[in-house]
Design an enzyme around this catalytic site. Structure first.
Site, PDB file in Angstrom:
ATOM      1  N   TYR A 116      -0.469  -0.377  -7.003  1.00  0.00           N
ATOM      2  CA  TYR A 116      -0.994  -0.858  -5.717  1.00  0.00           C
ATOM      3  C   TYR A 116      -2.384  -0.301  -5.406  1.00  0.00           C
ATOM      4  CZ  TYR A 116       3.034  -3.391  -3.657  1.00  0.00           C
ATOM      5  OH  TYR A 116       4.002  -4.309  -3.337  1.00  0.00           O
TER       6      TYR A 116
ATOM      7  N   ASN B   3       9.724  -6.356   2.579  1.00  0.00           N
ATOM      8  CA  ASN B   3       9.673  -7.822   2.555  1.00  0.00           C
ATOM      9  C   ASN B   3      10.218  -8.418   1.256  1.00  0.00           C
ATOM     10  OD1 ASN B   3       7.547  -7.119   0.940  1.00  0.00           O
ATOM     11  ND2 ASN B   3       5.962  -8.079   2.188  1.00  0.00           N
TER      12      ASN B   3
ATOM     13  N   ARG C 165      10.864 -14.556   1.710  1.00  0.00           N
ATOM     14  CA  ARG C 165      10.680 -13.484   2.694  1.00  0.00           C
ATOM     15  C   ARG C 165      11.310 -13.838   4.040  1.00  0.00           C
ATOM     16  NH1 ARG C 165       4.572 -11.753   0.868  1.00  0.00           N
ATOM     17  NH2 ARG C 165       5.166  -9.956  -0.412  1.00  0.00           N
TER      18      ARG C 165
ATOM     19  N   THR D 136       3.325 -12.431   4.093  1.00  0.00           N
ATOM     20  CA  THR D 136       3.624 -11.002   3.940  1.00  0.00           C
ATOM     21  C   THR D 136       4.624 -10.515   4.996  1.00  0.00           C
ATOM     22  OG1 THR D 136       1.352 -10.737   3.148  1.00  0.00           O
ATOM     23  CG2 THR D 136       2.554  -8.726   3.726  1.00  0.00           C
TER      24      THR D 136
ATOM     25  N   HIS E  95       7.452  -9.110  -4.339  1.00  0.00           N
ATOM     26  CA  HIS E  95       6.012  -9.096  -4.608  1.00  0.00           C
ATOM     27  C   HIS E  95       5.687 -10.280  -5.505  1.00  0.00           C
ATOM     28  CE1 HIS E  95       2.041  -7.755  -5.968  1.00  0.00           C
ATOM     29  NE2 HIS E  95       2.432  -8.178  -7.163  1.00  0.00           N
TER      30      HIS E  95
ATOM     31  N   PHE F 190      -1.434   1.879   5.340  1.00  0.00           N
ATOM     32  CA  PHE F 190      -0.022   1.839   4.921  1.00  0.00           C
ATOM     33  C   PHE F 190       0.177   2.211   3.449  1.00  0.00           C
ATOM     34  CE2 PHE F 190      -1.762  -2.517   4.738  1.00  0.00           C
ATOM     35  CZ  PHE F 190      -1.517  -2.857   3.408  1.00  0.00           C
TER      36      PHE F 190
ATOM     37  N   ARG G 135       3.738 -17.943  -4.782  1.00  0.00           N
ATOM     38  CA  ARG G 135       3.242 -17.431  -3.494  1.00  0.00           C
ATOM     39  C   ARG G 135       3.787 -18.300  -2.355  1.00  0.00           C
ATOM     40  NH1 ARG G 135       0.823 -12.371  -2.964  1.00  0.00           N
ATOM     41  NH2 ARG G 135       0.214 -13.141  -0.923  1.00  0.00           N
TER      42      ARG G 135
HETATM   43  P1  IDP Z   1       1.406  -9.547  -0.285  1.00  0.00           P
HETATM   44  O1  IDP Z   1       2.571  -8.746  -0.816  1.00  0.00           O
HETATM   45  O2  IDP Z   1       1.854 -10.687   0.572  1.00  0.00           O
HETATM   46  O3  IDP Z   1       0.445  -9.957  -1.355  1.00  0.00           O
HETATM   47  P2  IDP Z   1      -0.545  -7.515   0.459  1.00  0.00           P
HETATM   48  O4  IDP Z   1      -1.551  -7.685   1.541  1.00  0.00           O
HETATM   49  O5  IDP Z   1      -1.013  -7.572  -0.958  1.00  0.00           O
HETATM   50  O6  IDP Z   1       0.619  -8.588   0.731  1.00  0.00           O
HETATM   51  O7  IDP Z   1       0.177  -6.123   0.736  1.00  0.00           O
HETATM   52  C1  IDP Z   1       1.000  -5.527  -0.272  1.00  0.00           C
HETATM   53  C2  IDP Z   1       2.260  -5.025   0.394  1.00  0.00           C
HETATM   54  O8  IDP Z   1       1.919  -3.997   1.320  1.00  0.00           O
HETATM   55  C3  IDP Z   1       3.001  -6.078   1.239  1.00  0.00           C
HETATM   56  O9  IDP Z   1       3.885  -6.885   0.494  1.00  0.00           O
HETATM   57  C4  IDP Z   1       3.754  -5.192   2.211  1.00  0.00           C
HETATM   58  O10 IDP Z   1       4.944  -4.680   1.623  1.00  0.00           O
HETATM   59  C5  IDP Z   1       2.789  -4.057   2.444  1.00  0.00           C
HETATM   60  N1  IDP Z   1       1.993  -4.284   3.651  1.00  0.00           N
HETATM   61  C6  IDP Z   1       0.988  -5.180   3.827  1.00  0.00           C
HETATM   62  N2  IDP Z   1       0.484  -5.112   5.074  1.00  0.00           N
HETATM   63  C7  IDP Z   1       1.183  -4.140   5.705  1.00  0.00           C
HETATM   64  C8  IDP Z   1       1.124  -3.583   7.027  1.00  0.00           C
HETATM   65  O11 IDP Z   1       0.326  -3.985   7.876  1.00  0.00           O
HETATM   66  N3  IDP Z   1       2.029  -2.595   7.308  1.00  0.00           N
HETATM   67  C9  IDP Z   1       2.924  -2.130   6.398  1.00  0.00           C
HETATM   68  N4  IDP Z   1       3.017  -2.629   5.143  1.00  0.00           N
HETATM   69  C10 IDP Z   1       2.163  -3.617   4.796  1.00  0.00           C
HETATM   70 MG    MG Z   2      -0.737  -8.784  -2.618  1.00  0.00          MG
END
Ligand code: IDP
Ligand code: MG
Length: 136
Positions: free
Chosen positions: A52, A115, A105, A94, A118, A60, A88
């Site tokens: 990550y 959620n 999700r 998300t 991934h 976060f 996606r």
């Molecule tokens: P994605 O999984 O939909 O691609 P990303 O922005 O790449 O979303 O973020 C990776 C992961 O980080 C998300 O799946 C989620 O688990 C976590 N995440 C993203 N935004 C937040 C937040 O605002 N608070 C807490 N966890 C978050």
């Molecule tokens: Mg992502």
């Protein structure tokens, strides 16, 4: 054109723990995403941080890496027509509360952090993420 792609899926600890892996795999199959490789693993926090690292400046980040390494996950290579975009779409937004009806999700996610799944977001990241888990 037949744009056959591969993408990386992770079933996250909250979904593995609730025994949702088979339900999620059924959704992949119904949506023409073929599972061409899969393994259940438990990664370390350092490995999660490496995976990550694009998010390392986010507030976060630490919680995210602690969470992904908190229990077993299932990592999979999915293959199919437009697999990156297709996956996606069926994965959903998300935040499960904002995800469309019938997305993974929306159906299974607990919160923005837990959620359930991934999915890679681009061709470049799909390749990197597949290599991360499946290249020896
Ligand atoms: P994605 O999984 O939909 O691609 P990303 O922005 O790449 O979303 O973020 C990776 C992961 O980080 C998300 O799946 C989620 O688990 C976590 N995440 C993203 N935004 C937040 C937040 O605002 N608070 C807490 N966890 C978050
Ligand atoms: Mg992502």
């Amino acid at each position: 054109m037949n744009n056959i792609e591969q993408t990386l899926s992770i079933i996250k600890p909250d979904a593995v723990e609730r025994n949702l892996a088979d339900d999620i795999k059924d959704i992949f199959k119904k949506n023409n995403l073929n599972i061409i490789d899969a393994k259940k693993i438990h990664i370390t926090k350092d490995e999660a941080s490496e995976f990550y690292k694009v998010h390392q400046s986010k507030p976060f980040f630490n919680d995210l890496c602690t969470y992904l390494s908190s229990g077993p996950i299932v990592v999979m290579i999915l293959e199919g027509k437009d697999a990156i975009k297709n996956y996606r779409k069926i994965m959903g937004a998300t935040d499960p509360k904002k995800a469309d009806e019938n997305t993974i999700r929306r159906l299974f996610g607990i919160s923005i952090d837990k959620n359930s799944v991934h999915g890679s977001d681009s061709t470049e990241n799909a390749k990197k993420e597949i290599d991360f888990f499946f290249k020896n």
